[in-house]
Design an enzyme around this catalytic site. Structure first.
Site, short mmCIF file in Angstrom:
data_model
loop_
_atom_site.label_atom_id
_atom_site.label_comp_id
_atom_site.label_asym_id
_atom_site.label_seq_id
_atom_site.Cartn_x
_atom_site.Cartn_y
_atom_site.Cartn_z
N HIS B 156 -4.02 -5.92 0.94
CA HIS B 156 -5.11 -6.59 1.65
C HIS B 156 -6.14 -7.14 0.66
O HIS B 156 -6.21 -6.71 -0.49
CB HIS B 156 -5.81 -5.63 2.61
CG HIS B 156 -5.03 -5.36 3.86
ND1 HIS B 156 -3.99 -4.45 3.90
CD2 HIS B 156 -5.10 -5.90 5.11
CE1 HIS B 156 -3.49 -4.43 5.14
NE2 HIS B 156 -4.14 -5.30 5.88
N LYS B 160 -11.69 -5.22 2.40
CA LYS B 160 -11.29 -4.29 3.45
C LYS B 160 -11.96 -2.94 3.22
O LYS B 160 -11.97 -2.43 2.10
CB LYS B 160 -9.77 -4.12 3.44
CG LYS B 160 -9.26 -3.28 4.60
CD LYS B 160 -7.75 -3.37 4.73
CE LYS B 160 -7.25 -2.41 5.79
NZ LYS B 160 -7.80 -2.68 7.13
#
Lengths: 266, 266, 266, 266
Positions: B156, B160
Site C-alpha cells: 500500500h 496507510k
C-alpha cells in the site's frame, strides 16, 4: 607444464558443490585437483557423483586436502556453520578462497580480509553468482538515488536454511550506501501484527517468503509520486550460477586481497 | 412517498467518504439525507466538496445527525479510533450500519453483533469493497485446499495508517478456515533479521509493504512441488470500491444481523 | 492376479516421458508394462534411463508395443506431428489413451471422440497436468463473469515447439464460454506494429513470450473500473505434473468416452 | 525584467495538458503565457479548468497563439494526427518545442531536426516523462549486453489510442542499439495463432495489453540460462510525469538542436 589453474571444491556433494565440480571439470582453463566433503569420506568422486573420469578421492578435511592436492584456489560451498573455519584454514595455508556459502558476519569478514593480507592471497566472498542478480543489485543502487523509498521481497524454497538471503542483505547494503545522507521518511503507522512490516536494514525493509516449489527470486520495489519501479530476478536452477563461478575462479587466479560481490569482478 | 433508501455518510470529507457521497447522490435508488464530519462542522456539503445541488448541512456528531436526518442506513468511513463508538451509536438508535473503516477487533465485532440483534437492525462490516479483492479471497480459500503452503504480500501507499491491511487479515482468516486440520509444515530456519519472515496469522505469513506511489495491492502466493499459484489484486483508485459500496447499501436495506465481508452479499 | 493397472508410455525418452516412466514405476497401484520411443529402439529402458530394475525393451512403434505388452492405458508424450496417429492406433486396439501432447485440432478431437465411442474405451486429452494451472483456468472462468475484459500472457522457454501453449488456448476457451452473450467492447486503436496486440481467440487476446531460462508460466489479467485481478501460474519443473499424470491414469482406468482437461477429473 | 521562461501549452484541455498547465503555473521559474486547445476556443482558462488566477484566453491555433503570446517554449500534448504539423509551426517561428505527444515517425523526426537546425532552436521529443520509465529503459539497455534474449510487455488502459506505446518502441530501440552485432537466436516454432508472438522491432518482440482499469505499465523481461531478469515500471497517475515535464522545460531553455528521450536531459 600444465598452465591450468589448480582448483579444489569444498562441500562437493552438496547441490551447488556438485554443479561446481561438473563445471570446473568441463572447463579447459581449470584443473580439478581436490575434493572435500565429510559425507563422501573414503569414496572416490566417480562413485559419489556418477561422473566417469573423476577418480579423485574425497577428503574429509580441508587442511588435509590442501596438503595432499596443492590447489591454488578452493571454492567453498559448505554450510553457515563451517564456512568461517574453512576460510581461515584455506587462507592460512596460502591458498586463495572463493566463498559461495552465506553466513559470514561483519567481524568474520574483517578477520578474513586481514588474514588474506598477511598471507598475500585472495579471497572472494560472493553472495550470489547469478549475473542477473548482480545486475539487479547494481540497478537497485542506481535507482535509489532517484527513489529513496524502497523495500525488498525475497522468495525462496522452504528448504533454505537462513533468512533473509545473502543477496537481499547485500542489496540492502548497496542501497543504503546510495541513500547515505537522505533522511528516512517519517511515517506514522500502527503495526497490529508483529513482523508484518518486515525486518529493517537501516532504511530498507526486507521481507522473506518461504514456500515449497519456489526456487530463488527477489524483487526490489521503489515507490515515488505516482509511480513504482520494480527490479526482479528469478533463478530457476543452479546452472544459472556456473558462468559466475567460473568467472570468479579465473578472475581471482593470482589476485590478492578481498573482493565482496561478483559485481566487483565484472 | 419516496421509495428511495435514506442514506447517511460518516467521515464524508475523507477520501472514501467523498467518493461515497458522490456515488450515493448519483444513484436513483438511494437518497442522501445526512452527512457527518467533524472537519466540516457548520458548513454545507456544497461548500466543502464543490458539488452543486448538495445543500445538506454537515453534522459534527453521528447521534445528532441521526436524530435530525432519520437515515435508514449510515455508511461509516471514519478512523480506527472512532469506528467502534460510531457503530454502537448507529445501532443503538435502530439504524443499520455499513462499516468500511478497518480497526474493529474480535471482541468489538461480537459486541456489535449482539447489539444489532437486540435492536433488530443490520450491520455489515466490509474490509474491502472491491469485487476483484473479494474474488481474490474466494479463490485463495479454494486454492488452499490443494496448496496448504501460502504467504500473503500486501502493498500500500505509505499514508496507510495500519498494517496489515484489513483485506490481508480477512484473506488469512479465510485461508486458515480452509486449512483447518492440516498440520503446518515444520521448517527449520535461522532468522537473522527479526521480522523478515513476516507476521503469522496461524499458518499464514503476512508481509506488509508501504511505499509512496503505490495504491492498494495484494498477492497471495501458493507453493507446491515444482509450481506456484499467485492471485493478485490491484486497486488503482477509489472508484473501484463504489459498485461494492452501492451493492452493500442495497443488500442491507431491511436486512437484520451481522454480515462480514462483501462475498456474503454477492 | 495382479490388480494393478497396466500402463505404457509413448515418447518415454522425452523429458515428460522420462518423468512419467519414473512416476508410474514408483506407484504401487500401477504396473509399467510397455515403452515406446523410436530413439531408443533395440535398447532396454535400464540402459537408456539409468534406472535399475527397469528391464523393459523399448519399442519403436505403438501398435507393436500394444500387441506385445497388452497395456490397459497408454500415456502419450510424443510430438504434435505424431500424436493424432498414435491416438488413433491406441483407441483402435481397444486401449484407453491419455494424451499429454499438444497439437490436436478441433476436427481431430471429434474424430478421436467418435472412435473412442465406437471402441468403448476412454481418452483423456490433458493440455496441462499441473493442478495449479487447472485451478488458474477454473478461477479465470469464474472471474470472467464479473470482469469481461481479459487478456492472457503465457511465457515459456524458447525450446517450446508451438505457440500459443495448449494451456493458454484452453484458458481462453473457458473464458469465452463464461463470456457467452457479453458483447465485446468496441475500442478504437491504431496498431502500428502488426502482432503487438496479440492473437485473438474470440474475445480474448493471447500473448506468447519465448525466452531461454523461463520454464512455463501464465498470467490471466482481468481489468475493470479502477482495478485489476491477475491469476498467475508458474511451473518450475516437470515434477509438478506427475501428481496430475498419476491421477489421470487412475481416474481413466475403466472409464469410457472423452475427457478434456484435468479439471474434469478432479 | 522578468527572468522566468515564457511557456505555452498546446492541447491544454487534454489530460496531460491540464496537469502541465497546473505544474507550469505553480513553478516559480516558469511563466505561463499561452494556451492552445480547439475545444476551448473563445473561453478563458479559468472557466475551462476552474483554476483561479488563470485568466489567459484559449487560442484555437498554435501559430496565432505564438504571434500573440511570444512564448520561448511550447509544450505539445495534442494528438498523433496534429503533432507533426504543430511541431513544424512552432519551430518555424523560432520557438523551442517540447513534444510529449506520441506518433512521430522516423522521417518526421528527421525533418524536425533539420528544421530546428535551420531555425537555431531546440526540440525535445519525450516519449515518457516518468523518471522511473527512463531508468527502466537505461537499465534495459545495460542488461541487454549480458542477456541478448528479451521481450517487452506493455500494459495500458483501453482508451489509449495507439499500440505499441512510445515507451515500448523507445525501449526496443535502445535495446537494439546494445544488441548491435549479436546475431538473433534461431528458434523454430509453429505459430498457430497469428499475432500471439507479438510484434518484432528487430530482435525485440513487443506485446501490447489493453484493459480498462490499468493505467500505464511496462515489463522488460530478459532470459538467460537458468534465470530471468525483469524490469517493471508502473505509472499510477499523471502527477508522476510532472517533475519530468518541468525538468525538460528548464533544460531546453536556450538549448539548440534535437533531444530524444528524457534520459538525455538528466
Amino acid at each position: 607444464m600444465d598452465a591450468r589453474v589448480r582448483v579444489a571444491v569444498a562441500g562437493a556433494l552438496g547441490k551447488m558443490g556438485q554443479e561446481t565440480v561438473k563445471a570446473v571439470f568441463g572447463d579447459d582453463e581449470l584443473l580439478l585437483v581436490g575434493i572435500v566433503d565429510p559425507k563422501g569420506q573414503g569414496k572416490r568422486l566417480s562413485e559419489a557423483l556418477a561422473i566417469s573420469g573423476l577418480e579423485l578421492p574425497i577428503h574429509y578435511d580441508v587442511a588435509e586436502m590442501i596438503d595432499d592436492c596443492k590447489p591454488e584456489i578452493v571454492i567453498d560451498f559448505t554450510t553457515p556453520h563451517t564456512v568461517y573455519s574453512n576460510a581461515r584454514t584455506i587462507l592460512s595455508r596460502g591458498v586463495t578462497a572463493i566463498i559461495g556459502t552465506t553466513g559470514l558476519n561483519e567481524f568474520e569478514l574483517q578477520q578474513l580480509e586481514t588474514l588474506a593480507g598477511e598471507k598475500e592471497v585472495g579471497i572472494a566472498v560472493i553472495p550470489n553468482f547469478a549475473i542477473g542478480a548482480v545486475l539487479m543489485m547494481k540497478f537497485a543502487k542506481e535507482a535509489a538515488r532517484y527513489f529513496p523509498n524502497v523495500e525488498i521481497i525475497e522468495l525462496h524454497h522452504d528448504q533454505k536454511l537462513d533468512a533473509p538471503s545473502g543477496t537481499a542483505v547485500k542489496t540492502a547494503e548497496m542501497i543504503n550506501e546510495a541513500l547515505a545522507g537522505i533522511p528516512p521518511r517519517a511515517v506514522q503507522e500502527t503495526v497490529k501484527l508483529p513482523g508484518c512490516r518486515g525486518g529493517a536494514l537501516e532504511g530498507v525493509r526486507v521481507h522473506s517468503v518461504r514456500l515449497p516449489g519456489l526456487v530463488a527470486h527477489q524483487e526490489v520495489i521503489f515507490g515515488g509520486p505516482g509511480q513504482a519501479l520494480t527490479i526482479r530476478h528469478d533463478s530457476y536452477n543452479r546452472e544459472s550460477f556456473m558462468p559466475g563461478v567460473l568467472l570468479a575462479v579465473k578472475k581471482m587466479a593470482g589476485r590478492k586481497g578481498m573482493v565482496y560481490g561478483l559485481e566487483n569482478l565484472l
